[in-house]
Write a protein that holds these residues in place. Structure first.
Motif, PDB file in Angstrom:
ATOM      1  N   LYS A 159      -6.489   2.652  -6.377  1.00 28.95           N
ATOM      2  CA  LYS A 159      -5.153   3.026  -6.831  1.00 28.95           C
ATOM      3  C   LYS A 159      -5.200   4.354  -7.579  1.00 28.95           C
ATOM      4  CE  LYS A 159      -2.198   3.026 -10.532  1.00 28.95           C
ATOM      5  NZ  LYS A 159      -2.413   3.403 -11.959  1.00 28.95           N
ATOM      6  N   ASN A 160      -6.180   4.500  -8.455  1.00 32.51           N
ATOM      7  CA  ASN A 160      -6.300   5.739  -9.212  1.00 32.51           C
ATOM      8  C   ASN A 160      -6.579   6.925  -8.302  1.00 32.51           C
ATOM      9  OD1 ASN A 160      -5.925   4.374 -11.642  1.00 32.51           O
ATOM     10  ND2 ASN A 160      -8.110   3.941 -11.867  1.00 32.51           N
ATOM     11  N   ASP A 161      -7.463   6.709  -7.335  1.00 33.63           N
ATOM     12  CA  ASP A 161      -7.758   7.779  -6.379  1.00 33.63           C
ATOM     13  C   ASP A 161      -6.545   8.086  -5.516  1.00 33.63           C
ATOM     14  OD1 ASP A 161     -10.308   7.900  -7.346  1.00 33.63           O
ATOM     15  OD2 ASP A 161     -11.158   6.591  -5.807  1.00 33.63           O
ATOM     16  N   ALA A 162      -5.835   7.021  -5.130  1.00 34.80           N
ATOM     17  CA  ALA A 162      -4.685   7.210  -4.240  1.00 34.80           C
ATOM     18  C   ALA A 162      -3.578   8.027  -4.910  1.00 34.80           C
ATOM     19  CB  ALA A 162      -4.138   5.853  -3.803  1.00 34.80           C
ATOM     20  N   ILE A 214      -6.398   5.324  10.067  1.00 34.19           N
ATOM     21  CA  ILE A 214      -4.946   5.287   9.838  1.00 34.19           C
ATOM     22  C   ILE A 214      -4.579   4.067   9.000  1.00 34.19           C
ATOM     23  CG2 ILE A 214      -2.702   4.961  10.953  1.00 34.19           C
ATOM     24  CD1 ILE A 214      -3.691   6.604  13.282  1.00 34.19           C
ATOM     25  N   GLU A 215      -5.180   2.902   9.323  1.00 33.08           N
ATOM     26  CA  GLU A 215      -4.883   1.681   8.582  1.00 33.08           C
ATOM     27  C   GLU A 215      -5.313   1.810   7.118  1.00 33.08           C
ATOM     28  OE1 GLU A 215      -3.163  -0.986   9.624  1.00 33.08           O
ATOM     29  OE2 GLU A 215      -2.815   0.246  11.404  1.00 33.08           O
ATOM     30  N   LYS A 216      -6.457   2.453   6.914  1.00 30.99           N
ATOM     31  CA  LYS A 216      -6.940   2.654   5.543  1.00 30.99           C
ATOM     32  C   LYS A 216      -5.982   3.561   4.763  1.00 30.99           C
ATOM     33  CE  LYS A 216     -10.818   4.498   2.856  1.00 30.99           C
ATOM     34  NZ  LYS A 216      -9.952   5.393   2.074  1.00 30.99           N
ATOM     35  N   ILE A 217      -5.538   4.649   5.409  1.00 33.26           N
ATOM     36  CA  ILE A 217      -4.596   5.564   4.750  1.00 33.26           C
ATOM     37  C   ILE A 217      -3.317   4.825   4.392  1.00 33.26           C
ATOM     38  CG2 ILE A 217      -3.186   7.624   5.040  1.00 33.26           C
ATOM     39  CD1 ILE A 217      -5.338   8.727   6.894  1.00 33.26           C
ATOM     40  N   LYS A 218      -2.848   3.999   5.339  1.00 30.11           N
ATOM     41  CA  LYS A 218      -1.612   3.253   5.108  1.00 30.11           C
ATOM     42  C   LYS A 218      -1.768   2.315   3.912  1.00 30.11           C
ATOM     43  CE  LYS A 218       1.808   0.391   7.479  1.00 30.11           C
ATOM     44  NZ  LYS A 218       1.953  -0.572   6.397  1.00 30.11           N
ATOM     45  N   LEU A 219      -2.946   1.646   3.842  1.00 31.77           N
ATOM     46  CA  LEU A 219      -3.179   0.748   2.711  1.00 31.77           C
ATOM     47  C   LEU A 219      -3.211   1.524   1.401  1.00 31.77           C
ATOM     48  CD1 LEU A 219      -3.858  -2.037   1.547  1.00 31.77           C
ATOM     49  CD2 LEU A 219      -6.272  -1.580   2.050  1.00 31.77           C
ATOM     50  N   ASP A 220      -3.866   2.691   1.417  1.00 32.63           N
ATOM     51  CA  ASP A 220      -3.933   3.505   0.201  1.00 32.63           C
ATOM     52  C   ASP A 220      -2.543   3.954  -0.246  1.00 32.63           C
ATOM     53  OD1 ASP A 220      -6.646   3.287  -0.003  1.00 32.63           O
ATOM     54  OD2 ASP A 220      -7.082   5.155   1.062  1.00 32.63           O
ATOM     55  N   ILE A 221      -1.704   4.315   0.727  1.00 33.34           N
ATOM     56  CA  ILE A 221      -0.335   4.725   0.399  1.00 33.34           C
ATOM     57  C   ILE A 221       0.451   3.544  -0.143  1.00 33.34           C
ATOM     58  CG2 ILE A 221       1.848   5.561   1.369  1.00 33.34           C
ATOM     59  CD1 ILE A 221       0.166   7.234   3.327  1.00 33.34           C
ATOM     60  N   ASP A 222       0.274   2.358   0.512  1.00 32.67           N
ATOM     61  CA  ASP A 222       0.965   1.154   0.052  1.00 32.67           C
ATOM     62  C   ASP A 222       0.519   0.764  -1.351  1.00 32.67           C
ATOM     63  OD1 ASP A 222       2.359   0.984   2.394  1.00 32.67           O
ATOM     64  OD2 ASP A 222       1.053  -0.514   3.314  1.00 32.67           O
ATOM     65  N   LEU A 223      -0.793   0.922  -1.590  1.00 30.81           N
ATOM     66  CA  LEU A 223      -1.303   0.595  -2.920  1.00 30.81           C
ATOM     67  C   LEU A 223      -0.662   1.480  -3.988  1.00 30.81           C
ATOM     68  CD1 LEU A 223      -5.121   0.039  -2.272  1.00 30.81           C
ATOM     69  CD2 LEU A 223      -3.468  -1.655  -3.009  1.00 30.81           C
ATOM     70  N   THR A 224      -0.432   2.713  -3.607  1.00 32.75           N
ATOM     71  CA  THR A 224       0.132   3.659  -4.567  1.00 32.75           C
ATOM     72  C   THR A 224       1.614   3.410  -4.784  1.00 32.75           C
ATOM     73  OG1 THR A 224      -1.470   5.270  -3.764  1.00 32.75           O
ATOM     74  CG2 THR A 224       0.305   6.103  -5.155  1.00 32.75           C
ATOM     75  N   THR A 225       2.318   3.212  -3.684  1.00 29.17           N
ATOM     76  CA  THR A 225       3.779   3.068  -3.774  1.00 29.17           C
ATOM     77  C   THR A 225       4.206   1.635  -4.096  1.00 29.17           C
ATOM     78  OG1 THR A 225       3.857   2.796  -1.371  1.00 29.17           O
ATOM     79  CG2 THR A 225       4.196   5.015  -2.239  1.00 29.17           C
ATOM     80  N   ASN A 226       3.337   0.654  -3.733  1.00 20.55           N
ATOM     81  CA  ASN A 226       3.664  -0.749  -4.003  1.00 20.55           C
ATOM     82  C   ASN A 226       2.557  -1.397  -4.842  1.00 20.55           C
ATOM     83  OD1 ASN A 226       6.014  -0.750  -2.146  1.00 20.55           O
ATOM     84  ND2 ASN A 226       4.426  -0.501  -0.600  1.00 20.55           N
ATOM     85  N   TYR A 227       2.060  -0.621  -5.793  1.00 21.24           N
ATOM     86  CA  TYR A 227       0.868  -1.027  -6.527  1.00 21.24           C
ATOM     87  C   TYR A 227       1.037  -2.370  -7.229  1.00 21.24           C
ATOM     88  CZ  TYR A 227      -2.556  -1.222 -10.225  1.00 21.24           C
ATOM     89  OH  TYR A 227      -3.529  -1.641 -11.085  1.00 21.24           O
ATOM     90  N   ASP A 228       2.116  -2.557  -7.944  1.00 25.77           N
ATOM     91  CA  ASP A 228       2.302  -3.784  -8.719  1.00 25.77           C
ATOM     92  C   ASP A 228       2.273  -5.020  -7.837  1.00 25.77           C
ATOM     93  OD1 ASP A 228       2.433  -2.389 -11.047  1.00 25.77           O
ATOM     94  OD2 ASP A 228       4.623  -2.241 -11.061  1.00 25.77           O
ATOM     95  N   GLU A 229       2.917  -4.923  -6.678  1.00 31.58           N
ATOM     96  CA  GLU A 229       2.980  -6.071  -5.771  1.00 31.58           C
ATOM     97  C   GLU A 229       1.590  -6.426  -5.247  1.00 31.58           C
ATOM     98  OE1 GLU A 229       4.943  -7.215  -1.439  1.00 31.58           O
ATOM     99  OE2 GLU A 229       5.733  -5.532  -2.588  1.00 31.58           O
ATOM    100  N   VAL A 230       0.850  -5.400  -4.817  1.00 29.67           N
ATOM    101  CA  VAL A 230      -0.491  -5.637  -4.285  1.00 29.67           C
ATOM    102  C   VAL A 230      -1.425  -6.166  -5.369  1.00 29.67           C
ATOM    103  CG1 VAL A 230      -2.514  -4.535  -3.240  1.00 29.67           C
ATOM    104  CG2 VAL A 230      -0.221  -3.866  -2.514  1.00 29.67           C
ATOM    105  N   LEU A 231      -1.359  -5.554  -6.550  1.00 23.34           N
ATOM    106  CA  LEU A 231      -2.246  -5.975  -7.634  1.00 23.34           C
ATOM    107  C   LEU A 231      -1.904  -7.381  -8.118  1.00 23.34           C
ATOM    108  CD1 LEU A 231      -4.601  -4.958  -9.329  1.00 23.34           C
ATOM    109  CD2 LEU A 231      -2.950  -4.231 -11.055  1.00 23.34           C
ATOM    110  N   ASN A 232      -0.631  -7.705  -8.187  1.00 26.86           N
ATOM    111  CA  ASN A 232      -0.226  -9.052  -8.599  1.00 26.86           C
ATOM    112  C   ASN A 232      -0.755 -10.107  -7.637  1.00 26.86           C
ATOM    113  OD1 ASN A 232       1.095  -8.232 -10.891  1.00 26.86           O
ATOM    114  ND2 ASN A 232       3.102  -8.073  -9.899  1.00 26.86           N
ATOM    115  N   ASP A 233      -0.743  -9.761  -6.360  1.00 29.28           N
ATOM    116  CA  ASP A 233      -1.217 -10.712  -5.353  1.00 29.28           C
ATOM    117  C   ASP A 233      -2.706 -11.004  -5.540  1.00 29.28           C
ATOM    118  OD1 ASP A 233      -0.936 -12.216  -2.806  1.00 29.28           O
ATOM    119  OD2 ASP A 233      -2.340 -10.687  -2.086  1.00 29.28           O
TER     120      ASP A 233
END
Length: 558
Positions: free
Chosen positions: A180-183, A324-343
């Motif tokens: 997340k920090n890197d993203a 591409i999938e990794k980039i997408k996950l990194d972007i999702d982690l950044t933009t949807n960080y709370d949701e991913v981290l809560n899960d």
């Protein structure tokens, strides 16, 4: 039990064969004669590590062979590893000066790990510095934990599985935090890369598919010409397909006269139907074949862009799809960080709760084992002239309130223990290493071995000077304890105490001699007369006195 030991070219042992019997066998001899070498060779058979320094000087290899009676508890282990089950177990260790090390059980090559598993059911061996292990609390859980308790093993397995799951979630949780920090730092760049690669509409084998389409359009004239010629070859005035069919029909009219005509008929009909099907497909291809220069240009451009992406990112097509999938996950982690981290946080907490439950069950069961263990050890100590012994297994206090504190969970559980004792009336319980003298530590170790006998029912116990630091009446009690163990298990004992030597059912004397200008170790089975002399020497030292001989006779008589 160990029935036979054969050793060649091991240190100062040149070539010896020793037969052992049931009951208690004592081994005596001067310091440096090679008594401990005998124990070292047995240790090799029980899984000790080999070293080329063990090979006799001037020789290329050393060999140790042991014949043990079979233990039925080994049947499953032998079957699992393809080892033949016999009445006896032959274990061979060969050490070579090029560091090669061969281990065989009943003729089958095995690993050192498997040998250690097998030896666990064969013997318990005590070497001279084992007593000092009592002063290291890191060894206590291994002493306390039962090895054949099915319930304990089940609880340990459940704990280990829960720990594995928890550590995986813990690792994933921390990886997401780091990513997340890197993203955040690279968000704009990630979006650019994702857009660039997504526009290529990548999917598996797309590069191969593009090459095939481009090749087909680039060779339109050639493909059309040859397809047309092929169709005309099959559809012309001579009508070759009709002739194949007619030939098949003519053969069918005579098939009852010879089986080969029936075979020819069937094969010609197959050819006819296959050729007809091919002709129809060729006709369809000719009608569907179309040259589109604009499509060719688009495909060529698409292939070129894909090749540029491969070169830029230094990845093949499959790796680009994963990237591409990794980039997408990194972007999702950044933009949807709370949701991913809560899960992942919820999964980590749930796994922690499950692990905590399994850890406490294991710990509670271990504490019940410790209570029984303490009572039995105290009884064994009393038998060994430690009548005022008090002994407790002290468990550490563990806080299990932080689901992010993984350090409290170890492979063995959450417990750390201390052996606290008092050997003297009125003295407080203190850690073993603070209160035990050399003789007390030796007796405590023997008490542990006696406890082990009751709980594992092993066929062989080996003691290398476990009686160090004791004398007089205490020595007699140690001798009696070893003899008691020998009633149901074979006991081999190296000793310098005449009281212990006199207690043995059998007595072997180990000594050195010079042969061809080389020192070698030899072993002698002592009869009653030689036993008396040997014990008398142990009583009096270098010079044998009449008093010592009489005392030795009395010891043997008792």
């Amino acid at each position: 039990m160990l029935k036979e030991l054969r050793v060649s070219n091991f240190a100062i042992i040149e070539d010896i064969k020793i037969n052992f019997n049931e009951g208690m066998t004592v081994l005596t001899g001067e310091t440096g004669a090679g008594k401990s070498l005998i124990i070292d060779t047995i240790s090799l058979l029980l899984g000790a590590r080999a070293d080329i320094s063990m090979i006799r000087y001037g020789k290329n290899s050393s060999k140790v062979v042991g014949i043990f009676t079979h233990n039925n508890q080994l049947n499953d282990l032998f079957n699992k590893n393809g080892i033949e089950i016999k009445d006896e177990i032959e274990i061979i260790r060969e050490i070579y000066n090029n560091s090669k090390n061969i281990i065989k059980i009943n003729g089958i090559n095995v690993t050192l790990t498997l040998l250690k598993e097998v030896s666990y059911y064969l013997a318990s061996i005590h070497i001279q510095n084992d007593t000092y292990k009592l002063f290291d609390p890191n060894n206590y859980l291994d002493i306390l934990d039962p090895k054949t308790d099915l319930k304990f093993n089940k609880l340990m397995n459940e704990y280990s599985l829960s720990l594995y799951k928890y550590l995986n979630f813990y690792k994933e949780y921390n990886n997401i935090l780091e990513r997340k920090n890197d993203a955040y730092k690279n968000l704009e760049f990630l979006k650019y890369e994702y857009e660039e690669l997504s526009n290529l509409n990548l999917y598996p084998n797309k590069d191969k598919e593009l090459r095939e389409k481009i090749s087909k359009l680039s060779n339109y004239d050639k493909i059309y010409s040859h397809l047309t010629d092929a169709y005309n070859n099959l559809e012309n005035d001579n009508d070759p397909l009709s002739k194949l069919y007619d030939a098949a029909m003519n053969l069918s009219k005579i098939k009852e006269y010879d089986e080969k005509y029936l075979s020819f008929n069937e094969k010609l009909l197959d050819c006819y139907y296959i050729a007809s099907e091919i002709k129809d497909e060729i006709y369809k291809d000719i009608n569907n074949l179309d040259y589109n220069e604009e499509e060719l240009n688009e495909l060529s451009y698409e292939e070129n862009e894909l090749n540029k992406a491969k070169e830029k990112y230094k990845k093949n097509l499959d790796e680009l799809i994963i990237y591409i999938e990794k980039i997408k996950l990194d972007i999702d982690l950044t933009t949807n960080y709370d949701e991913v981290l809560n899960d992942i946080n919820l999964k980590l907490k749930n796994s922690f709760d499950n692990l905590k439950e399994k850890a406490l069950k294991l710990s509670n069961y271990r504490k019940n084992i410790a209570l029984d263990f303490s009572k039995k050890i105290i009884k064994e100590c009393n038998d060994l002239d430690l009548e005022n012994t008090r002994f407790e297994v002290i468990f550490n206090d563990v806080l299990l309130d932080d689901y992010l504190n993984k350090d409290v969970f170890k492979d063995s559980g959450i417990d750390e223990i201390s052996f606290n004792l008092s050997f003297n009336e009125g003295e407080p319980l203190m850690p073993l290493y603070k209160v035990a003298s050399g003789g007390e530590a030796s007796r405590f170790m023997l008490a542990l071995k006696s406890y082990l006998k009751m709980n594992l029912n092993l066929d062989l116990f080996i003691f290398d000077e476990i009686d160090t630091g004791v004398s007089g009446a205490t020595a007699k009690k140690i001798a009696l304890k070893m003899y008691e163990i020998s009633k149901n298990s074979q006991v081999l004992c190296i000793t310098h105490l005449p009281q212990v030597a006199a207690m043995g059912d059998y007595h072997k004397h180990i000594f050195k001699t010079i042969l061809d200008n080389r020192t070698i170790t030899l072993i002698e089975d002592l009869n009653i007369e030689r036993r008396t002399e040997e014990i008398a020497l142990m009583l009096s030292g270098d010079k044998m006195s009449i008093y010592a001989l009489e005392h030795a006779k009395e010891l043997l008589k008792k």
